[in-house]
Design an enzyme around this catalytic site. Structure first.
Site, PDB file in Angstrom:
ATOM      1  CG  ASP A 164      -5.603   4.222   6.412  1.00  0.00           C
ATOM      2  OD1 ASP A 164      -6.448   3.876   5.552  1.00  0.00           O
ATOM      3  OD2 ASP A 164      -5.721   5.276   7.069  1.00  0.00           O
ATOM      4  CE1 TYR A 199      -2.758   5.491   4.352  1.00  0.00           C
ATOM      5  CE2 TYR A 199      -1.619   6.910   5.926  1.00  0.00           C
ATOM      6  CZ  TYR A 199      -2.670   6.674   5.063  1.00  0.00           C
ATOM      7  OH  TYR A 199      -3.625   7.632   4.887  1.00  0.00           O
ATOM      8  CD  GLU A 246      -0.856  11.507   5.289  1.00  0.00           C
ATOM      9  OE1 GLU A 246      -1.138  10.492   5.954  1.00  0.00           O
ATOM     10  OE2 GLU A 246      -1.677  12.071   4.549  1.00  0.00           O
TER      11      GLU A 246
END
Ligand code: SF4
Length: 367
Positions: free
Chosen positions: A156, A138, A58
């Site tokens: 996002d 996020y 991520e």
């Protein structure tokens, strides 16, 4: 199953059916990515996700495309197979492993966060993840939903596009009201039983089907899509134009001695902080001062210079690389960390893509 034409022309919404349809598509068609556990090609028999791999992926995927991340992710894991290995690594090793991926603050934050995790254990839940350096709204939602099963939406730009279309949200997503409307709808859609899969399914839909030019005939949730029903799928989301990056002149000094190149480490709060670079600054006339302060050397500077450009999100560097000759070693300590690197070892140093471009333009052996 949802159908068009509710009261007042609204598109009736059956969220449960939307979840079933999208997750079924994800189970069959979701992208096969190295950070997803997908034994035998089937999502349904996944293992418990590994927090290190999910977190790493991520962070790498922040502002970076999947195809760019893939090779970095693999080589990173070979180098730092777990959080303990990353925590124990030197800052330079981490920067070298990140070199070329951009947004170097991410690497430094990963390193700091790894040291904290090695000491305190893994975070549990979104708010705990968010306290780690480099983990924002996020990323914390994505990780907490995948690793901890917390039912929170990760939103996002891609997810914004999908959700704005699914819910026909016409507010500008560049403004707070639009972002709030999208966040509310995204929160409503999250599947409480499979939140991590849900978020990844929406990401996959945005990456492969609900792309900027949407492929609605192939869409597994077309029947639930309010934009498609209204014929507005090509105009949503509304997003005010971004400002063009600002051009900025940067002058670097190339100082060589005995086949070695002088590099300085860019300090905190500077663009490309933590990476090794030529000394320099914005002013050509003050380049002598920059080299003196940063590297502790008095140099003469050539007028002619090699040039290269590099575009960041908000800035374009117009780089000039001037040859310098050492006149004297100054008595003061350099303000920045300094190293002399043999030309055949430049690739082993943590250079940013911008600096590689500048060095290549000056004829040095970097790819
Ligand atoms: Fe996107 Fe079209 Fe699917 Fe709607 S129907 S979610 S606009 S791809």
């Amino acid at each position: 199953m949802a159908g068009p034409a509710g009261a007042g022309g609204a598109h009736a919404r059956d969220v449960a059916a939307l979840r079933v349809d999208l997750l079924r598509w994800y189970d069959d068609e979701g992208r096969d990515l190295p950070w997803r556990d997908k034994p035998h090609g089937r999502f349904r028999r996944r293992k418990q996700p590994d927090p290190y791999r999910v977190w790493l992926s991520e962070v790498m995927l922040q502002q970076t495309r999947v195809e760019t991340v893939r090779p970095y992710y693999e080589s990173w894991l070979a180098r730092f197979p777990d959080v303990a290995a990353l925590a124990a690594a030197s800052e330079d090793d981490v920067t070298v492993a990140w070199s070329g991926l951009g947004y170097y603050a991410r690497a430094r934050n990963l390193h700091r966060a790894a040291q904290r995790i090695a000491r305190d254990g893994w975070p549990n839940g979104r708010s705990a993840w968010k306290r780690l350096p480099g983990v924002g709204d996020y990323t914390s939602a994505a990780i907490a939903s995948i690793v901890d099963g917390e039912p929170v939406a990760a939103v996002d730009g891609n997810v914004q596009r999908v959700v704005a279309r699914l819910d026909a949200i016409a507010e500008d997503v560049g403004h707070l009201a639009g972002r709030k409307a999208v966040a509310a709808a995204a929160g409503e859609f999250v599947d409480p039983d499979r939140p991590g899969d849900w978020n990844q399914a929406v990401m996959d839909l945005g990456a492969t089907v609900c792309t900027p030019v949407p492929r609605c005939p192939d869409c597994p949730v077309a029947i639930h899509c309010r934009a498609l029903a209204a014929g507005t799928q090509d105009t949503l989301p509304v997003r005010s134009a971004r400002r063009a990056p600002t051009p900025q002149d940067v002058h670097f000094g190339m100082v060589m001695a005995e086949g070695r190149l002088l590099l300085v480490k860019r300090p905190e709060k500077r663009l490309l902080a933590g990476t090794w670079a030529l000394p320099g600054g914005e002013s050509a006339t003050r380049l002598v001062d920059h080299v003196a302060r940063q590297a502790g050397l008095h140099v003469s500077v050539s007028e002619s210079a090699a040039s290269a450009k590099h575009t960041f999100t908000h800035r374009v560097w117009d780089m000039r690389v001037h040859q310098c000759h050492i006149l004297d070693v100054l008595p003061h300590e350099p303000a920045w960390e300094v190293q002399w690197v043999p030309l055949n070892r430049l690739e082993a140093v943590g250079l940013s893509t911008a600096m590689k471009r500048a060095l290549a333009a000056a004829g040095l052996p970097v790819v």
